[in-house]
Write an enzyme that holds these catalytic residues in place. Structure first.
Site, mmCIF file in Angstrom:
data_model
loop_
_atom_site.group_PDB
_atom_site.id
_atom_site.type_symbol
_atom_site.label_atom_id
_atom_site.label_comp_id
_atom_site.label_asym_id
_atom_site.label_seq_id
_atom_site.Cartn_x
_atom_site.Cartn_y
_atom_site.Cartn_z
ATOM 1 C CG PHE A 84 -0.699 8.847 7.331
ATOM 2 C CD1 PHE A 84 -0.587 7.782 7.558
ATOM 3 C CD2 PHE A 84 0.386 9.852 7.821
ATOM 4 C CE1 PHE A 84 0.538 7.540 8.886
ATOM 5 C CE2 PHE A 84 1.676 9.926 8.866
ATOM 6 C CZ PHE A 84 1.928 8.212 8.964
ATOM 7 C CG ASN A 94 4.297 1.100 9.748
ATOM 8 O OD1 ASN A 94 3.140 0.702 8.923
ATOM 9 N ND2 ASN A 94 4.061 2.386 10.016
ATOM 10 C CG ASN A 117 -0.372 0.462 2.124
ATOM 11 O OD1 ASN A 117 -0.674 1.626 2.548
ATOM 12 N ND2 ASN A 117 -0.038 -0.290 2.613
ATOM 13 C CG ASN A 159 2.610 3.968 2.040
ATOM 14 O OD1 ASN A 159 3.620 4.396 0.770
ATOM 15 N ND2 ASN A 159 2.620 3.287 2.581
#
Length: 362
Positions: free
Chosen positions: A115, A244, A111, A175
């Site tokens: 956020f 993460n 992905n 990201n």
């Protein structure tokens, strides 16, 4: 009934792109179409961490319920706790679509959401409206265009202090450009000082002292792990979440989306994240709580996180493939494993394979 997902609902959801399917699953939980699961309480699975009493050690990781829409529905699936977010002060759309990719052969997900969420105000309204029952953590982050990212984390502490069971400061998403720079020692020290000061300020005002966890990346050097451990201990942090998503693509067999940018999660992350977990346990010592995340897909993998040093365990991506019956299967499976091991508490198995995972490749 709930396991019919693997034969019927999953096939239907996989006809849609990954992000649409995710939205449909949230809608199904909100509507009550996904039934809850009545689990018999097993006191051997109960864990007290950072002053909170968890009925079992399995939690839903942040990233699924980004806008705090279904935390109670998740708890009814058998999770011992749920974590909502990541939430940023202002709403933001995130990165351009498509931005979620299933690697079905590898039981993995990539992905690059960035956020995407509706912001503090919308999530706070939902959390205020729920009946306080069960442990629900709030994962906080910074807006992409923020002029002061540390201030965004502080705002998250202040906004949700009355409704969060605990906080997670997410500085490890790959990201949001530059976000992982907050893991550098000087920046991390400034962040932790500000966040914990805000927590203590709100505790003095409300009488509610919320634990704060720090979520870190699996893509850390040994020096980076040293720095994070040192700052966590120096600031008396309540705990760490390891880890993460990863930027690594090691071990993938599905070539279709392996070249897509973003963070990789799911089954291929298990070994790497568990090795980093063990290294962080070794560095911070036995007292600091650690939540282990990455590739948990079964009772056996959940327990292996505990053996490597975790007090609690979270999952998300593997439920994409295993369906909403997964948490209950894992919790029941943990009870069966404790029967086999003949121990009085799952805590008795923590760190029992720490040496093995310390020797494992990161």
């Amino acid at each position: 009934m709930i396991d019919a997902f693997k034969t019927i609902a999953r096939r239907g959801l996989f006809l849609f792109d990954a992000e649409t399917a995710h939205g449909l699953s949230i809608a199904a939980l909100k509507s009550g179409l996904v039934p809850g699961c009545a689990l018999k309480a097993d006191p051997r699975l109960a864990v007290t961490v950072a002053g909170l009493q968890f009925p079992n050690p399995l939690g839903m990781a942040a990233g699924y319920d980004k806008n705090a829409e279904v935390p109670d529905a998740l708890l009814r699936l058998g999770f011992g706790f749920a974590e909502v977010g990541t939430l940023t002060p202002k709403p933001q759309a995130g990165n351009p679509k498509p931005r979620i990719f299933r690697l079905e052969k590898d039981l993995a997900v990539i992905n690059r959401l960035g956020f995407n969420n509706e912001g503090h105000a919308a999530a706070l309204a939902r959390l205020l409206a729920r009946r306080p029952a069960g442990i629900v953590g709030v994962n906080i982050g910074a807006n992409k265009d923020s002029a002061d990212r540390i201030a965004d984390y502080v705002e998250g502490i202040r906004r949700f202090a009355g409704v969060a069971s605990y906080f997670t400061a997410n500085i490890s998403s790959p990201n949001t450009p530059g976000l992982r720079d907050l893991q550098a020692r000087e920046s991390l020290s400034a962040l932790l000082s500000a966040v914990l000061a805000a927590r203590d300020e709100m505790a003095a005002a409300t009488g509610l002292r919320r634990p704060v966890f720090l979520k870190v990346a699996p893509d850390l050097t040994e020096e980076g792990m040293d720095d994070i451990a040192a700052e966590a201990l120096a600031h008396d942090l309540d705990g760490l979440i390891v880890s993460n998503t990863t930027l690594s693509r090691d071990g993938l067999t599905d070539p279709r989306f392996a070249g897509e940018a973003g963070g990789l999660s799911g089954k291929p992350l298990f070994d790497k994240s568990t090795a980093v977990l063990a290294r962080m346990r070794h560095r911070v010592g036995p007292a600091m709580p650690i939540i282990g995340v990455g590739g948990v897909s079964s009772a056996e993998t959940a327990l292996e996180k505990v053996r490597a040093g975790a007090d609690l365990v979270q999952l998300y991506s593997c439920m994409v493939y295993e369906g909403p019956g997964l948490p209950a299967r894992i919790v029941r499976g943990l009870s069966a494993l404790l029967d086999r091991e003949k121990v009085a508490s799952i805590r008795d198995l923590r760190d029992t394979r720490l040496g093995y995972w310390l020797a494992a490749k990161v």
